[in-house]
Write an enzyme that holds these catalytic residues in place. Sequence first.
Site, PDB file in Angstrom:
ATOM      1  N   ARG A 263      -8.138 -10.818  26.519  1.00 34.18           N
ATOM      2  CA  ARG A 263      -8.661 -11.624  25.410  1.00 34.18           C
ATOM      3  C   ARG A 263      -8.438 -13.102  25.710  1.00 34.18           C
ATOM      4  O   ARG A 263      -9.261 -13.947  25.429  1.00 34.18           O
ATOM      5  CB  ARG A 263      -8.042 -11.238  24.074  1.00 34.18           C
ATOM      6  CG  ARG A 263      -8.631 -12.070  22.968  1.00 34.18           C
ATOM      7  CD  ARG A 263      -8.260 -11.760  21.508  1.00 34.18           C
ATOM      8  NE  ARG A 263      -7.335 -10.700  21.271  1.00 34.18           N
ATOM      9  CZ  ARG A 263      -5.999 -10.852  21.240  1.00 34.18           C
ATOM     10  NH1 ARG A 263      -5.451 -12.037  21.432  1.00 34.18           N
ATOM     11  NH2 ARG A 263      -5.226  -9.828  21.018  1.00 34.18           N
TER      12      ARG A 263
ATOM     13  N   TYR B  13     -30.351 -26.401  15.246  1.00 35.11           N
ATOM     14  CA  TYR B  13     -30.595 -24.979  15.509  1.00 35.11           C
ATOM     15  C   TYR B  13     -30.274 -24.206  14.213  1.00 35.11           C
ATOM     16  O   TYR B  13     -29.244 -24.467  13.568  1.00 35.11           O
ATOM     17  CB  TYR B  13     -29.678 -24.521  16.647  1.00 35.11           C
ATOM     18  CG  TYR B  13     -29.682 -23.041  16.862  1.00 35.11           C
ATOM     19  CD1 TYR B  13     -30.813 -22.419  17.380  1.00 35.11           C
ATOM     20  CD2 TYR B  13     -28.578 -22.259  16.540  1.00 35.11           C
ATOM     21  CE1 TYR B  13     -30.832 -21.046  17.567  1.00 35.11           C
ATOM     22  CE2 TYR B  13     -28.598 -20.892  16.735  1.00 35.11           C
ATOM     23  CZ  TYR B  13     -29.731 -20.292  17.244  1.00 35.11           C
ATOM     24  OH  TYR B  13     -29.745 -18.932  17.418  1.00 35.11           O
TER      25      TYR B  13
ATOM     26  N   ASP C 245     -24.185 -30.261  21.314  1.00 34.39           N
ATOM     27  CA  ASP C 245     -24.809 -29.000  21.708  1.00 34.39           C
ATOM     28  C   ASP C 245     -25.825 -29.351  22.801  1.00 34.39           C
ATOM     29  O   ASP C 245     -26.874 -29.925  22.520  1.00 34.39           O
ATOM     30  CB  ASP C 245     -25.484 -28.364  20.479  1.00 34.39           C
ATOM     31  CG  ASP C 245     -26.188 -27.046  20.802  1.00 34.39           C
ATOM     32  OD1 ASP C 245     -26.491 -26.802  21.989  1.00 34.39           O
ATOM     33  OD2 ASP C 245     -26.465 -26.279  19.855  1.00 34.39           O
TER      34      ASP C 245
ATOM     35  N   LYS D  75     -29.174 -19.300  27.113  1.00 32.78           N
ATOM     36  CA  LYS D  75     -30.457 -19.959  27.401  1.00 32.78           C
ATOM     37  C   LYS D  75     -30.534 -20.374  28.878  1.00 32.78           C
ATOM     38  O   LYS D  75     -30.494 -19.520  29.736  1.00 32.78           O
ATOM     39  CB  LYS D  75     -30.626 -21.130  26.432  1.00 32.78           C
ATOM     40  CG  LYS D  75     -30.247 -20.803  24.979  1.00 32.78           C
ATOM     41  CD  LYS D  75     -31.140 -19.762  24.326  1.00 32.78           C
ATOM     42  CE  LYS D  75     -30.600 -19.227  23.011  1.00 32.78           C
ATOM     43  NZ  LYS D  75     -30.274 -20.234  22.001  1.00 32.78           N
TER      44      LYS D  75
HETATM   45  C1  PLP Z   1     -29.413 -20.254  20.840  1.00 35.31           C
HETATM   46  C2  PLP Z   1     -28.777 -21.519  20.417  1.00 35.31           C
HETATM   47  C3  PLP Z   1     -27.509 -21.536  19.836  1.00 35.31           C
HETATM   48  C4  PLP Z   1     -26.725 -20.264  19.533  1.00 35.31           C
HETATM   49  O1  PLP Z   1     -26.353 -19.594  20.680  1.00 35.31           O
HETATM   50  P1  PLP Z   1     -26.203 -17.978  20.779  1.00 35.31           P
HETATM   51  O2  PLP Z   1     -25.889 -17.776  22.206  1.00 35.31           O
HETATM   52  O3  PLP Z   1     -27.525 -17.410  20.355  1.00 35.31           O
HETATM   53  O4  PLP Z   1     -25.121 -17.583  19.854  1.00 35.31           O
HETATM   54  C5  PLP Z   1     -26.962 -22.764  19.505  1.00 35.31           C
HETATM   55  N1  PLP Z   1     -27.630 -23.916  19.728  1.00 35.31           N
HETATM   56  C6  PLP Z   1     -28.862 -23.936  20.282  1.00 35.31           C
HETATM   57  C7  PLP Z   1     -29.552 -25.230  20.495  1.00 35.31           C
HETATM   58  C8  PLP Z   1     -29.475 -22.746  20.644  1.00 35.31           C
HETATM   59  O5  PLP Z   1     -30.703 -22.767  21.172  1.00 35.31           O
END
Ligand code: PLP
Length: 382
Positions: free
Chosen positions: A48, A100, A172, A197
């Site tokens: 963990r 998002y 982000d 992504k």
């Molecule tokens: C997809 C996404 C998230 C969330 O990520 P997950 O891996 O789906 O939990 C956060 N910020 C952006 C800009 C995203 O495209």
Amino acid sequence: MGYKFATNAIHAGQSADPTTGAVMTPIYQTSTYQQAAPGDHKGYEYSRGTNPTRRALEECLAVLENGKYGLAFSSGMAATETVLKLLKPGDEVITGDDLYGGSYRIFTKVYERYGIRFHFVDMSQPEQIESKINGNTRLIWIETPTNPTLKLADIAAVGQLAKDAGVLLAVDNTFASPYLQNPLDLGADIVMHSVTKYIGGHSDVVMGALVVKEQELYDRLFFYYNACGGTPGPQDCFLVLRGIKTLHLRMQAHCNNGREVAEYLKTHPRVEKIYWPGFEDHPGHAIAKQQMRDFGGMVSIVLKGASLQETFDVASSFKVFTLAESLGGVESLINHPATMTHGSIPKALREQVGVVDNLIRISVGVEDIGDLLADLEQALDR
Ligand SMILES: *Cc1c(COP(=O)(O)O)cnc(C)c1O
């Protein structure tokens, strides 16, 4: 050190396995580790907290973001949540008005209940951020470029505001990826990624990450990481390590195809409006040129006079592009933000920031550009 991005993408955090010489980092599918005597171990006690496959990935991510410490999570949202755990009731956060959808949801539906207050402002206007800073402000959370209208925030300008106010800046960086933009170099304290992504890049893993420069901040984040347990498994870490080895190649191909798709759509008679930061008339173009190395593979369009049904018909008629949530994989995806990724944002609020019913978001993949343009043509000419 001092290696360039492509070398780091392939090697950072990884070295041949000392027991066998295996060149690829093994999948350490183990929850626990032998101790010679209580407390006498090789740096790993329980998965963990730490696992060698994950550790290799975390070190690679830290290097790619020009940070010192990385943490890999079971999803992007688990990474975001761990940053929010630094806060306590009464604290305030300033963030963007076109986040998002999942970030908006965790802020308003989960953390507001714990007494944390969120201010949503236009992040492309630093003075709007400044006007909300007060003695309770602890965190500024920005996304750039934003999803899906690709608005730009000036990371260095917001970083200066954060520094002057003594508050943390988290960015982000999912849409840009570390190949295009490194927020820690521009004054951010924390970089967050949905690794799902571009970093993973093959639409086969859900994972998140944080990268920081300061040990004290890392220690606080690691405490919540280990205490709360949003940890990914070693198989997924292996897949992401493998994906990262081509991050630079994929990103450049996404950028090249993105440019061609944007230029094709800009003059298409069915397109009323197009969002792509590479166009000189995009409001964030100058900032994009200053803080990004290229303009990315995301393009959004508003269909001229299209009803919801007509927009659905176009979105459903592609043959190479796939209608699906998510982005950043090698395959091209089409998304209808109003009902798919941004469905959790109230209609009035999402329309205010441009997420209208006839908006389509395109994640341009790395297929043959001629096939992609032909598919766009047949879908739009319908
Ligand atoms: C997809 C996404 C998230 C969330 O990520 P997950 O891996 O789906 O939990 C956060 N910020 C952006 C800009 C995203 O495209």
